[in-house]
Design an enzyme around this catalytic site. Structure first.
Site, PDB file in Angstrom:
ATOM      1  N   THR A 103       0.835  -1.220   0.000  1.00  0.00           N
ATOM      2  CA  THR A 103       0.000   0.000   0.000  1.00  0.00           C
ATOM      3  C   THR A 103       0.866   1.265   0.000  1.00  0.00           C
ATOM      4  OG1 THR A 103      -1.792  -1.081   1.182  1.00  0.00           O
ATOM      5  CG2 THR A 103      -1.723   1.318   1.319  1.00  0.00           C
ATOM      6  N   ASP A 129       7.645  11.751  10.461  1.00  0.00           N
ATOM      7  CA  ASP A 129       8.976  11.904  11.062  1.00  0.00           C
ATOM      8  C   ASP A 129       9.609  10.548  11.369  1.00  0.00           C
ATOM      9  OD1 ASP A 129       7.347  11.152  13.191  1.00  0.00           O
ATOM     10  OD2 ASP A 129       8.062  12.708  14.567  1.00  0.00           O
ATOM     11  N   TYR A 156       6.504  -0.256   9.024  1.00  0.00           N
ATOM     12  CA  TYR A 156       5.701   0.923   8.651  1.00  0.00           C
ATOM     13  C   TYR A 156       6.604   2.072   8.214  1.00  0.00           C
ATOM     14  CZ  TYR A 156       3.469   5.450   9.428  1.00  0.00           C
ATOM     15  OH  TYR A 156       3.056   6.750   9.285  1.00  0.00           O
ATOM     16  N   LYS A 160       7.267   3.993   4.518  1.00  0.00           N
ATOM     17  CA  LYS A 160       7.081   5.439   4.280  1.00  0.00           C
ATOM     18  C   LYS A 160       8.388   6.057   3.759  1.00  0.00           C
ATOM     19  CE  LYS A 160       3.840   7.577   5.109  1.00  0.00           C
ATOM     20  NZ  LYS A 160       2.611   7.857   4.291  1.00  0.00           N
ATOM     21  N   ASN A 186       0.231  13.072  15.385  1.00  0.00           N
ATOM     22  CA  ASN A 186      -0.969  13.922  15.444  1.00  0.00           C
ATOM     23  C   ASN A 186      -1.932  13.389  16.499  1.00  0.00           C
ATOM     24  OD1 ASN A 186      -1.705  15.125  12.094  1.00  0.00           O
ATOM     25  ND2 ASN A 186       0.277  14.744  13.021  1.00  0.00           N
ATOM     26  N   LYS A 195      -4.744   3.800  18.274  1.00  0.00           N
ATOM     27  CA  LYS A 195      -3.564   4.620  18.548  1.00  0.00           C
ATOM     28  C   LYS A 195      -3.550   5.089  20.007  1.00  0.00           C
ATOM     29  CE  LYS A 195      -2.265   4.344  14.219  1.00  0.00           C
ATOM     30  NZ  LYS A 195      -2.751   5.164  13.155  1.00  0.00           N
ATOM     31  N   ARG A 220       7.134  11.052  22.283  1.00  0.00           N
ATOM     32  CA  ARG A 220       6.581  11.451  20.987  1.00  0.00           C
ATOM     33  C   ARG A 220       6.359  12.960  21.019  1.00  0.00           C
ATOM     34  NH1 ARG A 220       8.344   7.231  20.300  1.00  0.00           N
ATOM     35  NH2 ARG A 220       7.477   5.359  19.294  1.00  0.00           N
TER      36      ARG A 220
HETATM   37  P1  NAD Z   1      -5.438   6.281   9.128  1.00  0.00           P
HETATM   38  O1  NAD Z   1      -4.988   4.864   9.273  1.00  0.00           O
HETATM   39  O2  NAD Z   1      -6.345   6.877  10.149  1.00  0.00           O
HETATM   40  O3  NAD Z   1      -6.175   6.459   7.707  1.00  0.00           O
HETATM   41  C1  NAD Z   1      -5.681   5.883   6.543  1.00  0.00           C
HETATM   42  C2  NAD Z   1      -6.777   5.995   5.466  1.00  0.00           C
HETATM   43  O4  NAD Z   1      -6.242   5.469   4.243  1.00  0.00           O
HETATM   44  C3  NAD Z   1      -8.040   5.197   5.776  1.00  0.00           C
HETATM   45  O5  NAD Z   1      -9.191   5.968   5.464  1.00  0.00           O
HETATM   46  C4  NAD Z   1      -7.936   3.982   4.861  1.00  0.00           C
HETATM   47  O6  NAD Z   1      -9.214   3.471   4.463  1.00  0.00           O
HETATM   48  C5  NAD Z   1      -7.177   4.568   3.689  1.00  0.00           C
HETATM   49  N1  NAD Z   1      -6.435   3.556   2.927  1.00  0.00           N
HETATM   50  C6  NAD Z   1      -5.593   2.610   3.409  1.00  0.00           C
HETATM   51  N2  NAD Z   1      -5.118   1.852   2.413  1.00  0.00           N
HETATM   52  C7  NAD Z   1      -5.659   2.348   1.259  1.00  0.00           C
HETATM   53  C8  NAD Z   1      -5.545   2.006  -0.105  1.00  0.00           C
HETATM   54  N3  NAD Z   1      -4.776   0.995  -0.503  1.00  0.00           N
HETATM   55  N4  NAD Z   1      -6.222   2.739  -1.009  1.00  0.00           N
HETATM   56  C9  NAD Z   1      -7.002   3.781  -0.626  1.00  0.00           C
HETATM   57  N5  NAD Z   1      -7.173   4.131   0.656  1.00  0.00           N
HETATM   58  C10 NAD Z   1      -6.504   3.424   1.593  1.00  0.00           C
HETATM   59  O7  NAD Z   1      -4.109   7.116   8.974  1.00  0.00           O
HETATM   60  P2  NAD Z   1      -3.753   8.609   9.468  1.00  0.00           P
HETATM   61  O8  NAD Z   1      -3.278   8.545  10.863  1.00  0.00           O
HETATM   62  O9  NAD Z   1      -4.858   9.513   9.116  1.00  0.00           O
HETATM   63  O10 NAD Z   1      -2.494   8.910   8.553  1.00  0.00           O
HETATM   64  C11 NAD Z   1      -2.647   9.510   7.271  1.00  0.00           C
HETATM   65  C12 NAD Z   1      -1.284   9.700   6.631  1.00  0.00           C
HETATM   66  O11 NAD Z   1      -0.495  10.543   7.450  1.00  0.00           O
HETATM   67  C13 NAD Z   1      -0.484   8.408   6.467  1.00  0.00           C
HETATM   68  O12 NAD Z   1       0.168   8.448   5.232  1.00  0.00           O
HETATM   69  C14 NAD Z   1       0.505   8.437   7.617  1.00  0.00           C
HETATM   70  O13 NAD Z   1       1.689   7.746   7.275  1.00  0.00           O
HETATM   71  C15 NAD Z   1       0.737   9.917   7.773  1.00  0.00           C
HETATM   72  N6  NAD Z   1       1.109  10.398   9.113  1.00  0.00           N
HETATM   73  C16 NAD Z   1       0.349  10.065  10.197  1.00  0.00           C
HETATM   74  C17 NAD Z   1       0.681  10.587  11.455  1.00  0.00           C
HETATM   75  C18 NAD Z   1      -0.167  10.284  12.675  1.00  0.00           C
HETATM   76  O14 NAD Z   1       0.187  10.705  13.772  1.00  0.00           O
HETATM   77  N7  NAD Z   1      -1.303   9.602  12.567  1.00  0.00           N
HETATM   78  C19 NAD Z   1       1.777  11.427  11.590  1.00  0.00           C
HETATM   79  C20 NAD Z   1       2.541  11.755  10.457  1.00  0.00           C
HETATM   80  C21 NAD Z   1       2.177  11.237   9.223  1.00  0.00           C
HETATM   81  P1  TYD Z   2       1.137   5.063  18.415  1.00  0.00           P
HETATM   82  O1  TYD Z   2      -0.092   5.869  18.714  1.00  0.00           O
HETATM   83  O2  TYD Z   2       0.969   3.678  17.900  1.00  0.00           O
HETATM   84  O3  TYD Z   2       2.011   5.957  17.412  1.00  0.00           O
HETATM   85  P2  TYD Z   2       3.542   5.725  16.879  1.00  0.00           P
HETATM   86  O4  TYD Z   2       4.014   4.392  17.267  1.00  0.00           O
HETATM   87  O5  TYD Z   2       3.367   5.850  15.404  1.00  0.00           O
HETATM   88  O6  TYD Z   2       4.332   6.846  17.480  1.00  0.00           O
HETATM   89  O7  TYD Z   2       2.014   4.986  19.727  1.00  0.00           O
HETATM   90  C1  TYD Z   2       2.502   6.139  20.359  1.00  0.00           C
HETATM   91  C2  TYD Z   2       3.375   5.690  21.517  1.00  0.00           C
HETATM   92  O8  TYD Z   2       2.556   5.034  22.488  1.00  0.00           O
HETATM   93  C3  TYD Z   2       4.439   4.678  21.124  1.00  0.00           C
HETATM   94  O9  TYD Z   2       5.627   4.951  21.874  1.00  0.00           O
HETATM   95  C4  TYD Z   2       3.864   3.346  21.538  1.00  0.00           C
HETATM   96  C5  TYD Z   2       3.011   3.698  22.752  1.00  0.00           C
HETATM   97  N1  TYD Z   2       1.811   2.846  22.971  1.00  0.00           N
HETATM   98  C6  TYD Z   2       1.587   2.244  24.223  1.00  0.00           C
HETATM   99  O10 TYD Z   2       2.393   2.395  25.165  1.00  0.00           O
HETATM  100  N2  TYD Z   2       0.466   1.485  24.393  1.00  0.00           N
HETATM  101  C7  TYD Z   2      -0.440   1.267  23.395  1.00  0.00           C
HETATM  102  O11 TYD Z   2      -1.434   0.531  23.600  1.00  0.00           O
HETATM  103  C8  TYD Z   2      -0.209   1.920  22.128  1.00  0.00           C
HETATM  104  C9  TYD Z   2      -1.176   1.744  21.001  1.00  0.00           C
HETATM  105  C10 TYD Z   2       0.921   2.696  21.970  1.00  0.00           C
END
Ligand code: NAD
Ligand code: TYD
Length: 342
Positions: A103, A129, A156, A160, A186, A195, A220
Site C-alpha cells: 500500500t 517523522d 511501517y 514510508k 498527530n 492509537k 513522541r
Molecule cells: P489512518 O490509518 O487513520 O487512515 C488511513 C486511510 O487510508 C483510511 O481511510 C484507509 O481506508 C485509507 N487507505 C488505506 N489503504 C488504502 C488504499 N490501498 N487505497 C485507498 N485508501 C486506503 O491514517 P492517518 O493517521 O490519518 O495517517 C494519514 C497519513 O499521514 C499516512 O500516510 C501516515 O503515514 C501519515 N502520518 C500520520 C501521522 C499520525 O500521527 N497519525 C503522523 C505523520 C504522518
Molecule cells: P502510536 O499511537 O501507535 O504511534 P507511533 O508508534 O506511530 O508513534 O504509539 C505512540 C506511543 O505510544 C508509542 O511509543 C507506543 C506507545 N503505545 C503504548 O504504550 N500502548 C499502546 O497501547 C499503544 C497503542 C501505543
C-alpha cells in the site's frame, strides 16, 4: 483564491478527514474528491457532513488500482493530489509487513504515474517523522531536520521512507512537481481507537486497563491535527516544488505523562495503568526541528497541547457513537490478538 480541484486520498481516515473538512471550510470554491478504499481505518460516517457539501465527492477505490485511479483523474482533472492513504499503525506493520509495503510504496507509484499522465501540477506526499528513525532520550539537544538521514526502524516507517525516495526519484527523473511533509504524531478528532491517545481515553472511560508499552518513557512530539492540515495547505499553495518540510510544534511528551494526564482529566485512578511487554524495535524518541517550514512558509502551530488534549477528550466524550461502533466490530478481535497475550 482561484478555483482548484484537489484529489485527497485516504480522506476517510484520521488526518485525511480533518484535511477534507479544513479545506472545504477554508476554500468554498474548491472541489475536493476523496478516494479511499475504506479499510478497517476508513469510516464513511466520518465524512457524513462532507457528503452534504456539493463541492465534495467520495469514491471508494484502492490507490493501487490503476484503472480506478485513472478514471477519477479523467473525470476530475485535478490540479493537486494529496496522498494520505496508507497503512499507518506500527504494531500492525510488525504483524503483517507485506500489506504495508504494497500500500505505502506501490500506491504512491500508481498515483504519481497518473499525475504524470494527466499533467497534475502538484503531488503532495504526506510522510512522517518516523522515516528518520529515533533519537536517544539522553540527548534532548538533538532534533530531526530535513537533512537527517533516513533511518527507519519499523516495517511501517521503512515503507514510508521508501515512498519518500520514490517520490524524490519521480521529481528528479520525470520532473514531477512533488512536495513531501514529514509530520510528528498527530492527535485530535476521528483518531482511530488503536492509537495511543484515543485508546487510552476510551479504555479509561470504560474502566479498562491502560496498556503502556515497556517503561512508558518513550517520547513522541505531539501536534494537534488541524495544525498539520494547515501546514499541508501552506505547502501545496507555495512555490516549493521538490522540497521536503518537517512539521512539528516542539511538544515532546513521554507516553506515561500522556496517560496520566488523560486519567487526571477524566477523574480516573492511576491504578488502571498496566505496564505490558514492549513493542519490538520500539523507537525511543521523536523530535522535530520545524525551522524550515517556519522560516520559508511562515507556519506556526496554533493549538497548545494543554488545550488540544482537553478539546480531544471532550470530542471523544461527545462522539461516543462514532467510536462505540468501531470498537464493537472487528476491532474487538484486533484488541484480543494484540493485547490478549501481553
Ligand atoms: P489512518 O490509518 O487513520 O487512515 C488511513 C486511510 O487510508 C483510511 O481511510 C484507509 O481506508 C485509507 N487507505 C488505506 N489503504 C488504502 C488504499 N490501498 N487505497 C485507498 N485508501 C486506503 O491514517 P492517518 O493517521 O490519518 O495517517 C494519514 C497519513 O499521514 C499516512 O500516510 C501516515 O503515514 C501519515 N502520518 C500520520 C501521522 C499520525 O500521527 N497519525 C503522523 C505523520 C504522518
Ligand atoms: P502510536 O499511537 O501507535 O504511534 P507511533 O508508534 O506511530 O508513534 O504509539 C505512540 C506511543 O505510544 C508509542 O511509543 C507506543 C506507545 N503505545 C503504548 O504504550 N500502548 C499502546 O497501547 C499503544 C497503542 C501505543
Amino acid at each position: 483564491m482561484d478555483k482548484k480541484t484537489i484529489i485527497v486520498t485516504g480522506g476517510a481516515g484520521f488526518i485525511g478527514s480533518n484535511f477534507v473538512y479544513y479545506m472545504l471550510d477554508k476554500y468554498p470554491n474548491y472541489r475536493i474528491a476523496c478516494l479511499d478504499a475504506l479499510t478497517y481505518a476508513g469510516n464513511l460516517s466520518t465524512l457524513k457532513k462532507a457528503m452534504e457539501n456539493p463541492n465534495f465527492r467520495f469514491v471508494k477505490a484502492d490507490i493501487r488500482d490503476k484503472d480506478a485511479v485513472e478514471q477519477l483523474f479523467e473525470e476530475e482533472h485535478p490540479d493537486i493530489v494529496v496522498n494520505f492513504a496508507a497503512e499507518s499503525h506500527v504494531d500492525r506493520s510488525i504483524r503483517d509487513p507485506k500489506l504495508f509495503l504494497e500500500t505505502n510504496i506501490l500506491g504512491p507509484e500508481v498515483l504519481m504515474d497518473a499525475c504524470r499522465k494527466y499533467g497534475v501540477k502538484r503531488y503532495h506526499q504526506v510522510s512522517t517523522d518516523e522515516v528518520y528513525g529515533d533519537l536517544p532520550l539522553d540527548r534532548p539537544d538533538l532534533f530531526f531536520t530535513e537533512k537527517t538521514p533516513l533511518h527507519a526502524s519499523s516495517p511501517y516507517s521503512a515503507s514510508k521512507a521508501s515512498a519518500d525516495l520514490v517520490v524524490m526519484a519521480y521529481h528528479r527523473t520525470y520532473g514531477l512537481p512533488v512536495t513531501i511533509s514529514r509530520c510528528s504524531n498527530n492527535y485530535g478528532p476521528y483518531h482511530f481507537p488503536e492509537k495511543l491517545i484515543p485508546l487510552m481515553i476510551i479504555n479509561a472511560l470504560n474502566d479498562k486497563p491502560l496498556p503502556v508499552y515497556g517503561d512508558g518513557l518513550n517520547v513522541r512530539d505531539w501536534l494537534y491535527v488541524e495544525d498539520h492540515c494547515k501546514a499541508i495547505d501552506m505547502i501545496i499553495h507555495a512555490d516549493c516544488v521538490g522540497e521536503v518540510y518537517n512539521v512539528g510544534g516542539h511538544n515532546e511528551k513521554s507516553n506515561i505523562e500522556i496517560v496520566k494526564l488523560i486519567l487526571k482529566e477524566l477523574g480516573k485512578p492511576e491504578s488502571l495503568i498496566e505496564f505490558v511487554e514492549d513493542r519490538k524495535g520500539h523507537d525511543r524518541r521523536y523530535a522535530i526541528d520545524p525551522t524550515k517550514i517556519r522560516e520559508q512558509l511562515g507556519w506556526e502551530p496554533e493549538t497548545k497541547f494543554e488545550n488540544g488534549i482537553v478539546k480531544t477528550i471532550k470530542w471523544y466524550l461527545d462522539h461516543k457513537d462514532w467510536w462505540e461502533e468501531i470498537i464493537s466490530g472487528d476491532y474487538k478481535n484486533y484488541y484480543e490478538k494484540m493485547y490478549g497475550d501481553k
